[in-house]
Write a protein that holds these residues in place. Structure first.
Motif: not given
Length: 289
Positions: A130-134, A139-140, A220-224, A227-231
């Motif tokens: 729901x919000x751009x992640x990079x 934790x976020x 949360x870990x998947x998002x992290x 997003x460490x690789x691509x937006x």
């Protein structure tokens, strides 16, 4: 909050029925279910004010995929210990990532054509960005999730495993192989967003049962990690992995056949129901149309 795609229009799914978002917001938000994710924070704040408007019946036969046109669709393999064990594979040290092409997406009801004789089921929890992640921290991670829905990562195993290098994305991207729905549910609606019961039944018989607290890599870990690789972009989908009980791991193996009905369920979100048909039936119908 629960939102849905009702015959191509964005609606709030309330206890009273379906509230058309464009009408209830006096045009502030459009009818396109995909467009809302670009304005997710603004939309969420508006929806919390309990908007009023005409309420229509929530006709399940008209419900389509809550995210009909994502720019990116991620799949995660071997994300439950029992599934890795039944596949005879070691636990991954990092998420095993593939994609499902967007043309594979489908709604939570209807028929799906079988392109071959080795199509397998894989019920999954799907997270919607729901919000751009990079470079987001674990934790976020939840801060970037709009909501959750039910998914099936249907897989044609012969195509998936063909050749010297497996073709996961192709084997999992036939038309209809990525059904999602029936609604998107925001995490605050759930008693425990990290511990949801999920499962699927084939012709009324349970074949998969688990809890999302058993995920190796949490949402949360998947998002992290991703997003460490691509937006990650608003409206992107993350299929988080399937538990044990797939047909390819059974003895004897059991794959989907024409006439089978598959019901996929996640507590607090809802269920999907699909019937499988031979490819020739669908091709014939398209030709006649």
């Amino acid at each position: 909050m629960r939102i849905a795609n009702l015959a191509g229009r964005l609606v709030l799914h309330t206890d009273a029925g379906a509230v058309d978002v464009q009408r209830a917001s006096s045009g502030r938000f459009g009818a396109d279910p995909q467009a809302v994710y670009e304005r997710w924070d603004e939309f969420r704040d508006w929806a919390r004010t309990a908007p009023t408007g005409p309420v229509a019946a929530f006709d399940e036969a008209r419900v389509r995929a809550p995210v009909p046109a994502p720019r990116q669709v991620f799949g995660i393999g071997l994300n439950y210990r029992d599934h890795a064990a039944e596949a005879g594979l070691e636990l991954p040290a990092s998420p095993a990532v593939f994609t499902k092409f967007a043309t594979s997406l489908a709604g939570p009801r209807g028929e799906i054509a079988l392109p071959g004789s080795t199509v397998d089921w894989e019920v999954e929890l799907v997270a919607v960005v729901g919000r751009r992640a990079r470079d987001v921290s674990v934790a976020r991670g939840w801060d970037h999730v709009a909501g959750l829905t039910v998914g099936q990562d249907l897989s044609e195993r012969t195509v998936q495993l063909a050749g010297p290098a497996p073709q996961f994305s192709l084997g999992k991207s036939f038309p209809g192989f990525g059904p999602t729905g029936p609604c998107l549910v925001t995490p605050d609606e759930l008693v425990d967003r990290d511990d949801l019961a999920l499962g699927c039944a084939l012709n009324g018989r349970p074949v998969q049962q688990a809890r999302t607290s058993q995920l190796i890599f949490s949402i949360p870990e998947l998002i992290a990690r991703l997003s460490a690789v691509l937006p990650l972009l608003p409206g992107d989908l993350v299929f988080t992995g399937t538990p044990a009980g797939v047909g390819a791991a059974r003895n004897p193996k059991r794959f989907l056949r024409a006439g089978d009905e598959l019901v996929s369920t996640i507590d607090g979100i809802g269920d999907m129901r699909h019937r499988f048909v031979g490819r020739e039936r669908v091709v014939g119908a398209e030709t006649e149309g």
